[in-house]
Design an enzyme around this catalytic site. Structure first.
Site, PDB file in Angstrom:
ATOM      1  N   MET A   1       0.809  -1.359  -0.045  1.00 53.52           N
ATOM      2  CA  MET A   1      -0.005  -0.074   0.084  1.00 53.52           C
ATOM      3  C   MET A   1       0.865   1.104  -0.029  1.00 53.52           C
ATOM      4  SD  MET A   1      -3.443  -0.975   1.990  1.00 53.52           S
ATOM      5  CE  MET A   1      -2.850  -0.546   3.568  1.00 53.52           C
TER       6      MET A   1
ATOM      7  N   LEU B   1       6.422   3.023   1.930  1.00 52.34           N
ATOM      8  CA  LEU B   1       7.249   2.000   2.003  1.00 52.34           C
ATOM      9  C   LEU B   1       8.545   2.091   3.022  1.00 52.34           C
ATOM     10  CD1 LEU B   1       7.835   0.660  -1.647  1.00 52.34           C
ATOM     11  CD2 LEU B   1       6.248   0.203  -0.105  1.00 52.34           C
ATOM     12  N   HIS B   2       8.725   1.301   3.903  1.00 51.51           N
ATOM     13  CA  HIS B   2       9.782   1.160   4.543  1.00 51.51           C
ATOM     14  C   HIS B   2      10.899   0.040   4.422  1.00 51.51           C
ATOM     15  CE1 HIS B   2       8.010  -1.775   7.001  1.00 51.51           C
ATOM     16  NE2 HIS B   2       6.936  -0.925   7.330  1.00 51.51           N
TER      17      HIS B   2
ATOM     18  N   HIS C   1       9.194  -3.486   3.538  1.00 51.77           N
ATOM     19  CA  HIS C   1       8.700  -3.364   2.254  1.00 51.77           C
ATOM     20  C   HIS C   1       9.748  -3.703   1.357  1.00 51.77           C
ATOM     21  CE1 HIS C   1       5.432  -0.760   4.093  1.00 51.77           C
ATOM     22  NE2 HIS C   1       4.811  -1.626   3.758  1.00 51.77           N
TER      23      HIS C   1
ATOM     24  N   GLN D   1     -10.154  -2.270   2.749  1.00 53.99           N
ATOM     25  CA  GLN D   1      -9.592  -2.787   4.083  1.00 53.99           C
ATOM     26  C   GLN D   1      -9.342  -1.934   5.218  1.00 53.99           C
ATOM     27  OE1 GLN D   1      -5.964  -3.646   1.888  1.00 53.99           O
ATOM     28  NE2 GLN D   1      -5.109  -3.640   3.685  1.00 53.99           N
TER      29      GLN D   1
ATOM     30  N   ASP E   1       2.702  -9.483   9.280  1.00 59.44           N
ATOM     31  CA  ASP E   1       1.395  -9.787   9.407  1.00 59.44           C
ATOM     32  C   ASP E   1       0.938 -11.216   8.959  1.00 59.44           C
ATOM     33  OD1 ASP E   1       0.702  -6.976   9.487  1.00 59.44           O
ATOM     34  OD2 ASP E   1       1.086  -6.718   7.451  1.00 59.44           O
TER      35      ASP E   1
ATOM     36  N   SER F   1       5.462   0.931  10.288  1.00 61.77           N
ATOM     37  CA  SER F   1       5.160   2.556  10.193  1.00 61.77           C
ATOM     38  C   SER F   1       4.451   3.159  11.363  1.00 61.77           C
ATOM     39  CB  SER F   1       4.224   2.633   9.041  1.00 61.77           C
ATOM     40  OG  SER F   1       3.107   1.993   9.129  1.00 61.77           O
TER      41      SER F   1
HETATM   42  O1  PAF Z   1      -0.123  -5.788   3.585  1.00 60.66           O
HETATM   43  C1  PAF Z   1      -0.472  -4.958   2.918  1.00 60.66           C
HETATM   44  O2  PAF Z   1       0.128  -3.848   2.702  1.00 60.66           O
HETATM   45  C2  PAF Z   1      -1.948  -4.971   2.296  1.00 60.66           C
HETATM   46  O3  PAF Z   1      -2.862  -5.636   3.020  1.00 60.66           O
HETATM   47  C3  PAF Z   1      -1.897  -5.509   0.748  1.00 60.66           C
HETATM   48  C4  PAF Z   1      -1.662  -7.136   0.947  1.00 60.66           C
HETATM   49  C5  PAF Z   1      -1.062  -4.677  -0.050  1.00 60.66           C
HETATM   50  C6  PAF Z   1      -3.413  -5.456   0.037  1.00 60.66           C
HETATM   51  O4  PAF Z   1      -3.871  -4.285   0.172  1.00 60.66           O
END
Ligand code: PAF
Length: 279
Positions: free
Chosen positions: A26, A29-30, A33, A60, A149, A185
Site C-alpha cells: 500500500m 514503504l519502509h 517492504h 480494508q 502480518d 510504520s
Molecule cells: O499488506 C498490505 O500492505 C496490504 O494488506 C496488501 C496485501 C497490499 C493488500 O492491500
C-alpha cells in the site's frame, strides 16, 4: 524499472513479461517492504520479472480508520522499489481498480474472526478482495507476503487454496531493528521512553519459544511467561491479544505443538504494535 498506472497498459505489459513474482503493497514503504521486493528479486533471479504494486485499498479500512490520512509517498516509494530491484511498479488510481457500482467481494469466515480480525470486522474481506483482484490483474506466478502480518499471510494462503488461484505464496521473515523491534510504520508513534521499552515484545516471544524448546508446552504457562516479561519491561496500555494458535488455522491451542504461532497485539500510548514468533 517502469511505472504502469492503467489496467490497459498492464495487460499489454503482462503478455510478454514471462514468469512474474509479485510484491503487493500500500506504499509508504519502509525497510520491511523493500525487503519483500528484494526477496522477490532473489527468487526471480535474472530472468523472471519482479512487480510491486502500490495501491491504498479503501476496502480494508474501517469507518474509523485512517484511509484519508494514510501516507501517499509515490515518488519515494518508486525510488525504493527501483533500489530493491523491481522491474515494474503497478500504481493504479482508485477508479482503475474499483467500479463505482461494484457489488462483489470475497469473504473469509474463519481465520479472519480471531486475532487482529476480531477488532477489525471486514478488514480481511477487503484484503482478500483486493489481493484476488491484483492477482487477476498482474497474473503473477508467485507472490511474497511478510510474516509480520502473519494472519494476512495465512488468510492469503487460504484464499489461493480455496479459490484455486495458481499463485505460489512465499512468507518472508520479519525485518527487525538491531534491538529486535519489528519494523513498522506505527513505530513512529512511540515516545522515546516507549521506543526503549518496545524490544520487550520480541524478547518476551523469544523467551516463550525458549521455554517451549525446554519442554513447557502448556499455552497458559507460555502466555503467563509473556505477560510477566512484558509487565517487568514495558509500561503497556491495553493488550489486545496474546495467543498461542495453529499456524494454518489460527485457532487457539491449549498445548503448543511444532506448527504453532505465538502472536500478540499490544498498545503503548498511541501505537498499537503486533509481533509473532513461530514455534
Ligand atoms: O499488506 C498490505 O500492505 C496490504 O494488506 C496488501 C496485501 C497490499 C493488500 O492491500
Amino acid at each position: 524499472m517502469i511505472l504502469i498506472e492503467t489496467v490497459k497498459d498492464l495487460r499489454a505489459w503482462r503478455k510478454t513479461a514471462g514468469h512474474v513474482i509479485f510484491a503487493p503493497t500500500m506504499g509508504a514503504l519502509h525497510e520491511g517492504h523493500t525487503t519483500l521486493v528484494r526477496e522477490a528479486r532473489q527468487l526471480a533471479g535474472p530472468e523472471a520479472k519482479v512487480v510491486a504494486s502500490i495501491f491504498v485499498n479503501p476496502l480494508q479500512f474501517g469507518p474509523n480508520e485512517d484511509f484519508d490520512r494514510y501516507p501517499r509517498t509515490l515518488e519515494n516509494d518508486l525510488m525504493m522499489c527501483r533500489g530493491a530491484g523491481a522491474d515494474m511498479v503497478f500504481a493504479p488510481a482508485l477508479k482503475e481498480v474499483y467500479h463505482a457500482d461494484r457489488s462483489i467481494k470475497i469473504s473469509e469466515s474463519s481465520l479472519s474472526k480471531v486475532l487482529c480480525g476480531a477488532s477489525r470486522p471486514g478488514h480481511f474481506d477487503g484484503v482478500c478482495t483486493v489481493v484476488a483482484k491484483l492477482f487477476n490483474l498482474v497474473q503473477p506466478d508467485e507472490a511474497v507476503f511478510g510474516k509480520k502480518d502473519y494472519q494476512q499471510l495465512a488468510i492469503i494462503r487460504r484464499l489461493v487454496r480455496d479459490l484455486d488461484i495458481p499463485v505460489k505464496i512465499h512468507g518472508i521473515e520479519t525485518v527487525r531493528e538491531p534491538d529486535g523491534l519489528a519494523m513498522s510504520s506505527r513505530n513512529r508513534y512511540l515516545s522515546p521512553a516507549e521506543r526503549a521499552q518496545a524490544p520487550a515484545l520480541r524478547a518476551a516471544l523469544v523467551a516463550a519459544r525458549q521455554a517451549w524448546q525446554g519442554g513447557v508446552t502448556g499455552a497458559k504457562k507460555l502466555l503467563d511467561l509473556i505477560h510477566d516479561h512484558l509487565a517487568a519491561h514495558a509500561n503497556l496500555g491495553r493488550k489486545d491479544y496474546i495467543a498461542v494458535v495453529d499456524q494454518d488455522t489460527l485457532q487457539p491451542l491449549d498445548i503448543a505443538h511444532p506448527h504453532s504461532l505465538i502472536a500478540l497485539a499490544v498498545f503503548f500510548d498511541k501505537a498499537r504494535l503486533i509481533d509473532n514468533i513461530e514455534l
